[in-house]
Write an enzyme that holds these catalytic residues in place. Structure first.
Site, PDB file in Angstrom:
ATOM      1  N   GLY A  27       9.030  -0.202  30.812  1.00  0.00           N
ATOM      2  CA  GLY A  27       8.111  -0.346  31.243  1.00  0.00           C
ATOM      3  C   GLY A  27       7.121  -0.483  30.077  1.00  0.00           C
ATOM      4  N   GLU A  28       5.722  -1.854  30.767  1.00  0.00           N
ATOM      5  CA  GLU A  28       4.184  -1.617  29.932  1.00  0.00           C
ATOM      6  C   GLU A  28       3.486  -1.941  30.950  1.00  0.00           C
ATOM      7  OE1 GLU A  28       3.781  -4.598  26.291  1.00  0.00           O
ATOM      8  OE2 GLU A  28       6.088  -4.845  26.540  1.00  0.00           O
ATOM      9  N   GLY A  29       2.679  -0.926  30.398  1.00  0.00           N
ATOM     10  CA  GLY A  29       0.848  -0.283  31.697  1.00  0.00           C
ATOM     11  C   GLY A  29       0.107  -0.971  30.585  1.00  0.00           C
ATOM     12  N   GLY A  32       0.273   2.448  27.879  1.00  0.00           N
ATOM     13  CA  GLY A  32       1.152   1.479  26.788  1.00  0.00           C
ATOM     14  C   GLY A  32       1.905   1.906  26.709  1.00  0.00           C
ATOM     15  N   LYS A  49       6.506   7.706  25.966  1.00  0.00           N
ATOM     16  CA  LYS A  49       5.824   7.190  26.388  1.00  0.00           C
ATOM     17  C   LYS A  49       4.293   7.095  25.181  1.00  0.00           C
ATOM     18  CE  LYS A  49       1.544   7.688  28.958  1.00  0.00           C
ATOM     19  NZ  LYS A  49       0.410   8.058  30.394  1.00  0.00           N
ATOM     20  N   ASP A 144      -5.091   9.052  41.616  1.00  0.00           N
ATOM     21  CA  ASP A 144      -4.156   8.291  41.677  1.00  0.00           C
ATOM     22  C   ASP A 144      -3.295   8.382  42.791  1.00  0.00           C
ATOM     23  OD1 ASP A 144      -4.097   5.372  41.484  1.00  0.00           O
ATOM     24  OD2 ASP A 144      -2.923   5.901  39.220  1.00  0.00           O
TER      25      ASP A 144
END
Length: 449
Positions: A27-29, A32, A49, A144
């Site tokens: 996945g991407e966020g 990165g 990551k 978070d």
């Protein structure tokens, strides 16, 4: 970000420093991308990551990225994702190597309507509280806690792990986070202090409040303020009462102790409180909502520990990307910045605060759009509550927030709030009046009692 050369120049089959073979993109966020990889030396799978190139060129971001790894390598808890090492290749790319755990985020199941009954919620709470204990003992505040950042390995809820510490703070009680200063986290699960209330300092109590909101959702209850963006602040000013909620009394009391508005009033020894709630039994246990795709009501029956928690009825198991989609912040020097989401508009992806941050935020208000308005409000609130800022800056920031509430000036195109709020406007004007603003005092008088 993906192309024929892969993501950030990384693609399946690549080998990093002769040790880690890249297998697939997970996945991407915001910071990165994360890949599944394999340590060819020790023959075990890892999650890798990689920092996005724009961050890798920023010395401060690089320093923060490395610090994330060094901090979290010291955490010793099975309820926290394990960090292995940090690498940097000849091209300057930074890699954070972590434990790979096949699974899905809790959010994926909640979106499908899956829930736990009260006993199951308490057991999940006990598991995650153990993870919080481990990081809080090291003076780390996650900041978070949200369903996206709770990984459920292979559908086993009692093996849930806290992930994505990109917003973590290594000094409880300060505003310093791994990715910068100011408000952090997802609005729906933010504690009041993250929204600028009660002094605005993130402490272990901040994580406890956020976990309380997550547990509410797992129990099938509506989270006050969820989906309202920064408007959630109006649901977080007072203690949350669960009178009448369809959950057991022990769980109700626990959640109410976690969801006190003022952080100093919240339960401090969470694990002990959860143990007491579990020991109290479930004589008045209520039946939770049905589990989509399941065979029962969600009530915990007999059988093994795993069969008692039939929350996770999944269509398959995939590796979860260890990159959160929550708000993050950039900084320039020591100045605070505004929040930005990976889904936000291009104009508000980065607020670089210059000589006049209020003007910068007003520009976003003029641009319009929900994300821009939320970012601007976050900046106004931060500045208005910043005791180190000049009185003039604080007054201007508070006046802008008040205008967003004030029935006389309220404009849905210039306010992130769904409607005007006379009481909130008066409270905010009063703060500006206390700093010496005559205009604010006139507004307080206009709005009356």
């Amino acid at each position: 970000m993906s192309n024929a050369n892969g993501v950030f120049g990384i693609k399946p089959g690549d080998v990093i420093q002769n040790t880690y073979k890249v297998e697939k993109l997970l996945g991407e966020g915001g910071m990165g991308a994360t890949f599944k990889g394999h340590n060819m030396t020790t023959d075990h799978d890892v999650a890798i990551k990689v920092m996005i190139p724009s961050f890798a060129k920023d010395e401060r971001a690089v320093s923060l990225f490395k610090r994330e790894s060094s901090l979290l390598r010291t955490v010793n808890s099975d309820a926290v994702i394990r960090y292995e090492t940090t690498l940097q290749d000849a091209e300057g790319r930074l890699f954070l190597v972590m434990e790979y755990v096949p699974g899905k985020p809790l959010a994926a199941y909640l979106k499908r309507g899956a829930r736990l009954d009260s006993e199951g919620v308490l057991k999940l709470a006990r598991r995650l509280a153990g993870g919080l204990d481990a990081i809080h003992k090291l003076n780390i505040v996650h900041r978070d806690i949200a369903p996206d950042n709770i990984l459920v390995p292979e559908e086993e809820i009692l093996k849930a792990k806290l992930i994505d510490f990109g917003l973590a703070s290594d000094t409880a009680g300060t505003e310093k986070s791994i990715l910068g200063d100011s408000v952090a986290g997802k609005f729906s699960y933010m504690a009041p202090e993250q929204l600028g209330l009660f002094g605005g300092k993130a402490t272990p109590a901040t994580d406890i409040y956020a976990l309380g909101l997550v547990l509410m959702q797992v129990a099938g209850l509506s989270v006050p303020g969820a989906g309202k963006g920064i408007g959630a602040i109006e649901s977080r000013r007072e203690d949350l009462s669960l009178a009448g909620a369809d959950i057991s009394t022990p769980l109700k009391k626990l959640l109410e102790s976690m969801l006190k508005a003022d952080p100093k009033d919240r339960v401090s020894n969470l694990s002990a409180a959860i143990s007491r709630a579990l020991e109290a039994g479930d004589d008045d246990e209520t039946t939770g909502p049905p589990i989509p795709g399941g065979t029962g009501s969600g009530s915990t029956g007999g059988g093994s520990e795993k069969s008692k928690l039939p929350l996770l009825i999944a269509a398959g198991v995939v590796g979860v990307a260890l990159i959160g989609g929550g708000a993050y912040f950039l900084t320039q020097g020591d100045r605070p910045t505004g929040p930005s989401s990976v889904t936000t508009t291009e104009e508000s992806k980065e607020i670089v605060v210059g000589d006049d941050p209020v003007d910068k935020a007003i520009e976003l208000v003029n641009t319009g759009g929900r994300e821009n308005l939320e970012v601007a409000l976050g900046v106004f609130m931060k500045l208005g509550n910043d005791a180190e800022a000049s009185s003039d800056t604080r007054i201007r920031a508070l006046m802008e927030v008040a205008k967003m509430y004030d029935p006389e000036t309220y404009d849905p195109n210039r306010s992130p709030f769904p409607q005007a709020n006379k009481n909130a406007a008066r409270r905010t004007y009063q703060k500006a009046a206390d700093l010496g603003s005559a205009d604010a005092l006139n507004a307080v008088n206009r709005l009356g009692e």
